[in-house]
Design a protein around this motif. Structure first.
Motif, PDB file in Angstrom:
ATOM      1  N   LEU A  38       0.829  -1.209   0.000  1.00  0.00           N
ATOM      2  CA  LEU A  38       0.000   0.000   0.000  1.00  0.00           C
ATOM      3  C   LEU A  38       0.862   1.257   0.000  1.00  0.00           C
ATOM      4  O   LEU A  38       0.577   2.223  -0.701  1.00  0.00           O
ATOM      5  CB  LEU A  38      -0.940   0.020   1.214  1.00  0.00           C
ATOM      6  N   PHE A  39       1.919   1.220   0.817  1.00  0.00           N
ATOM      7  CA  PHE A  39       2.835   2.371   0.879  1.00  0.00           C
ATOM      8  C   PHE A  39       3.442   2.652  -0.490  1.00  0.00           C
ATOM      9  O   PHE A  39       3.485   3.795  -0.953  1.00  0.00           O
ATOM     10  CB  PHE A  39       3.969   2.117   1.884  1.00  0.00           C
ATOM     11  N   ILE A  40       3.939   1.583  -1.135  1.00  0.00           N
ATOM     12  CA  ILE A  40       4.571   1.736  -2.444  1.00  0.00           C
ATOM     13  C   ILE A  40       3.573   2.231  -3.483  1.00  0.00           C
ATOM     14  O   ILE A  40       3.883   3.094  -4.315  1.00  0.00           O
ATOM     15  CB  ILE A  40       5.214   0.408  -2.899  1.00  0.00           C
ATOM     16  N   GLN A  41       2.360   1.700  -3.425  1.00  0.00           N
ATOM     17  CA  GLN A  41       1.325   2.139  -4.371  1.00  0.00           C
ATOM     18  C   GLN A  41       1.015   3.625  -4.185  1.00  0.00           C
ATOM     19  O   GLN A  41       0.909   4.374  -5.167  1.00  0.00           O
ATOM     20  CB  GLN A  41       0.042   1.311  -4.174  1.00  0.00           C
ATOM     21  N   LEU A  42       0.873   4.032  -2.942  1.00  0.00           N
ATOM     22  CA  LEU A  42       0.594   5.446  -2.659  1.00  0.00           C
ATOM     23  C   LEU A  42       1.779   6.315  -3.077  1.00  0.00           C
ATOM     24  O   LEU A  42       1.600   7.385  -3.675  1.00  0.00           O
ATOM     25  CB  LEU A  42       0.294   5.640  -1.169  1.00  0.00           C
ATOM     26  N   PHE A  43       2.972   5.848  -2.783  1.00  0.00           N
ATOM     27  CA  PHE A  43       4.185   6.581  -3.161  1.00  0.00           C
ATOM     28  C   PHE A  43       4.251   6.771  -4.680  1.00  0.00           C
ATOM     29  O   PHE A  43       4.461   7.894  -5.165  1.00  0.00           O
ATOM     30  CB  PHE A  43       5.425   5.832  -2.670  1.00  0.00           C
ATOM     31  N   ASN A  44       4.077   5.694  -5.423  1.00  0.00           N
ATOM     32  CA  ASN A  44       4.153   5.759  -6.890  1.00  0.00           C
ATOM     33  C   ASN A  44       3.056   6.640  -7.478  1.00  0.00           C
ATOM     34  O   ASN A  44       3.287   7.374  -8.448  1.00  0.00           O
ATOM     35  CB  ASN A  44       4.064   4.352  -7.489  1.00  0.00           C
ATOM     36  N   ILE A  57      -6.482   9.872  -6.147  1.00  0.00           N
ATOM     37  CA  ILE A  57      -5.660   8.896  -5.416  1.00  0.00           C
ATOM     38  C   ILE A  57      -6.504   7.694  -5.001  1.00  0.00           C
ATOM     39  O   ILE A  57      -6.121   6.536  -5.199  1.00  0.00           O
ATOM     40  CB  ILE A  57      -5.013   9.553  -4.167  1.00  0.00           C
ATOM     41  N   LEU A  58      -7.676   7.965  -4.429  1.00  0.00           N
ATOM     42  CA  LEU A  58      -8.569   6.886  -3.973  1.00  0.00           C
ATOM     43  C   LEU A  58      -9.073   6.054  -5.145  1.00  0.00           C
ATOM     44  O   LEU A  58      -9.270   4.837  -5.026  1.00  0.00           O
ATOM     45  CB  LEU A  58      -9.747   7.478  -3.195  1.00  0.00           C
ATOM     46  N   ILE A  64      -7.174   1.343  -0.664  1.00  0.00           N
ATOM     47  CA  ILE A  64      -7.151   2.346   0.407  1.00  0.00           C
ATOM     48  C   ILE A  64      -8.519   3.006   0.492  1.00  0.00           C
ATOM     49  O   ILE A  64      -8.980   3.626  -0.462  1.00  0.00           O
ATOM     50  CB  ILE A  64      -6.064   3.414   0.161  1.00  0.00           C
ATOM     51  N   LYS A  65      -9.166   2.859   1.627  1.00  0.00           N
ATOM     52  CA  LYS A  65     -10.456   3.511   1.850  1.00  0.00           C
ATOM     53  C   LYS A  65     -10.224   4.953   2.282  1.00  0.00           C
ATOM     54  O   LYS A  65      -9.163   5.290   2.805  1.00  0.00           O
ATOM     55  CB  LYS A  65     -11.267   2.765   2.918  1.00  0.00           C
ATOM     56  N   LYS A  66     -11.245   5.771   2.081  1.00  0.00           N
ATOM     57  CA  LYS A  66     -11.106   7.198   2.381  1.00  0.00           C
ATOM     58  C   LYS A  66     -10.705   7.439   3.830  1.00  0.00           C
ATOM     59  O   LYS A  66      -9.846   8.282   4.123  1.00  0.00           O
ATOM     60  CB  LYS A  66     -12.407   7.926   2.065  1.00  0.00           C
TER      61      LYS A  66
END
Length: 517
Positions: A38-44, A57-58, A64-66
């Motif tokens: 999840l971290f990597i996905q959000l980072f990318n 983003i969501l 990742i839920k709101k």
């Protein structure tokens, strides 16, 4: 910049270098837990976005839920800082030094008091060598805590030694705190005021400085005590336009790094800042020979050490080197030649937009506008002056904002946009009056433009000569002289009288070593 662009995590990711991004991704690819993915996905996702957009983003990361997003962002931010800390440890000895203190606390927690004291002793020597007074104090206080709570079988006079060390450090800390405060407040005063506008400003600055400066602070001072003292004096004389004394204290500031050569590596940014202020002093005192010599010294130092610089130092180096290079064109009257660096400068400003403060951007725009004006390209000058006029920066450097509007009027006058000049004069007058910055020089220029917009060529040449005479007299007033630092109006008037480009007038003065004002 929109409010969404102020998201701390987004800004941090946008300032990362390729090496930093790669380092972070390698660190997380080791485990690949669900949370890490999840971290990597959000980072990318954030890395690819041009603007921060929570809904997008969501949509791109359905996992990742709101209600989870703020928590995932907080953890990602923390992990980014952790990996950056490990990376920057190689470049910043202070990070390594603080880590030694953390290790000593771990050893103490395990009851290994002597091991902890041994590590603290080593760290204290490093801190003293690096002139890190605050950290030295923290280490000594930790040593005192261990010695007072446990039987360590240290030397018999250990208590006396620590007490004396603590007393000396406390005195240094007190001086550093007082001197850094006055230095910071003088700098803040300059950002708000610029150079002293009149005797009232000068008296206010003098009273404040004399009241705040600690008595007998010159005795047995450490490196940073001297640095803050010299900085405070530098700003004091700079505000008062005493550029000879400003030069003297910036020279002292730079020379300190000769006395403490190790600090040139452990506090690189401060050394570069010292060189910048020295070059500014040489620029204002028209000391061209020393200016060229010291600019070369700074450029060589940066070229030789750039690979070891962190991002903050690289940004600082870019700002100060380009400022000095533009000042060189101003000194030598080679404005057209100076236009060659503008594309690269603009590219650097765009690349570092999240790191450069608005004050620096304002100054760069003004200097670029002056380069174009000096080279005779008034249309381009107006483009950059408009950028200053439309910057939303409150009262920050109101003096520059005022002079930008005066130069804006003159550039339109040069382009024979007379009806626009007539229209703009009122708003410029109102802006300058509102900022309480209407000096006699500005007032004379506004009067001249208002009166001579439609004058015939013969009458105009005489009017230029009369204005030059008036401004020449005003330039002898120490509080009016500041106006001529921002705008070489005398050279412009001479160019109009002689019907030659303004940069030719300035170049001639440089070659013949004539005074500009």
């Amino acid at each position: 910049m929109s409010n969404n662009q102020h998201d701390a995590l987004f800004i941090l990711i946008k300032t990362l270098t390729k090496a930093e991004k790669r380092n972070f991704q390698l660190a997380f690819n080791k485990n690949n837990s669900k949370e890490d993915v999840l971290f990597i996905q959000l980072f990318n996702t954030l890395d690819k976005l041009k603007e921060y957009d929570e809904e997008l983003i969501l949509k791109k990361i359905p996992a990742i839920k709101k209600q989870q997003l703020s928590n995932v962002k907080a953890h990602l931010y923390k992990h980014l800082l952790t990996t950056l800390r490990l990376l920057y440890k190689q470049k910043d000895p202070l990070i390594d030094l603080r880590e030694q203190l953390d290790y000593a606390r771990v050893l103490y927690s395990k009851g290994l008091y002597n091991q902890s004291l041994k590590l603290l002793s080593k760290a204290k020597s490093m801190a003293i060598d690096q002139e890190e007074v605050m950290l030295s104090y923290e280490i000594i206080e930790f040593e005192k805590l261990i010695e007072s709570r446990h039987i360590t079988r240290s030397l018999e006079n250990r208590a006396d030694e620590l007490s004396e060390e603590s007393r000396v450090i406390e005195q240094k800390l007190s001086n550093i705190s007082k001197l850094s405060t006055i230095s910071l407040r003088m700098y803040g005063l300059y950002l708000k005021l610029g150079h002293a506008r009149d005797e009232r400003d000068a008296n206010m600055v003098k009273l404040f400085f004399e009241k705040e400066l600690p008595a007998n602070c010159l005795q047995d001072m450490s490196f940073y005590e001297k640095i803050h003292l010299y900085q405070a004096y530098s700003w004091y004389y700079y505000i008062l336009q005493d550029f000879v004394m400003f030069y003297r204290y910036t020279r002292k500031w730079v020379d300190l790094f000769t006395l403490y050569p190790s600090l040139q590596k452990t506090d690189v940014e401060l050394y570069i800042k010292a060189m910048h202020n020295l070059l500014t002093a040489q620029f204002y005192t028209s000391n061209h020979v020393k200016f060229i010599r010291d600019l070369g010294t700074l450029e060589t130092f940066i070229a030789e050490n750039n690979e070891t610089f962190n991002e903050n130092t690289k940004t600082t180096a870019f700002v100060y080197v380009y400022t000095a290079r533009i000042n060189r064109y101003f000194l030598e009257g080679t404005f057209s030649e100076g236009l060659g660096i503008i594309p690269q400068l603009e590219a650097e400003i765009a690349e570092n937009q999240l790191k450069i403060d608005q004050h620096r951007v304002l100054l760069f725009y003004y200097k670029i506008a002056c380069l174009y004006f000096g080279s005779g390209d008034n249309n381009k000058a107006i483009v950059y002056l408009n950028k200053i006029i439309h910057l939303r920066i409150g009262n920050l450097r109101a003096d520059i904002q005022c002079f930008a509007r005066i130069l804006h009027l003159i550039a339109h006058y040069e382009l024979e946009n007379y009806s626009l000049v007539e229209y703009l004069i009122k708003s410029v007058y109102h802006f300058i009056a509102k900022n309480k910055d209407l000096g006699q020089m500005m007032e004379e220029i506004l009067k001249f433009l208002r009166k001579n917009i439609y004058a015939n060529p013969k009458a105009l040449k005489s009017a230029f000569a009369n204005l030059k005479e008036k401004l020449g007299q005003l330039s002898q007033n120490p509080y009016e002289r500041r106006s001529f630092l921002y705008l070489d109006i005398i050279s412009w008037l001479e160019s109009k009288i002689e019907s030659i480009p303004v940069q030719d007038v300035i170049r001639r003065k440089f070659v013949k070593r004539e005074k500009r004002i």
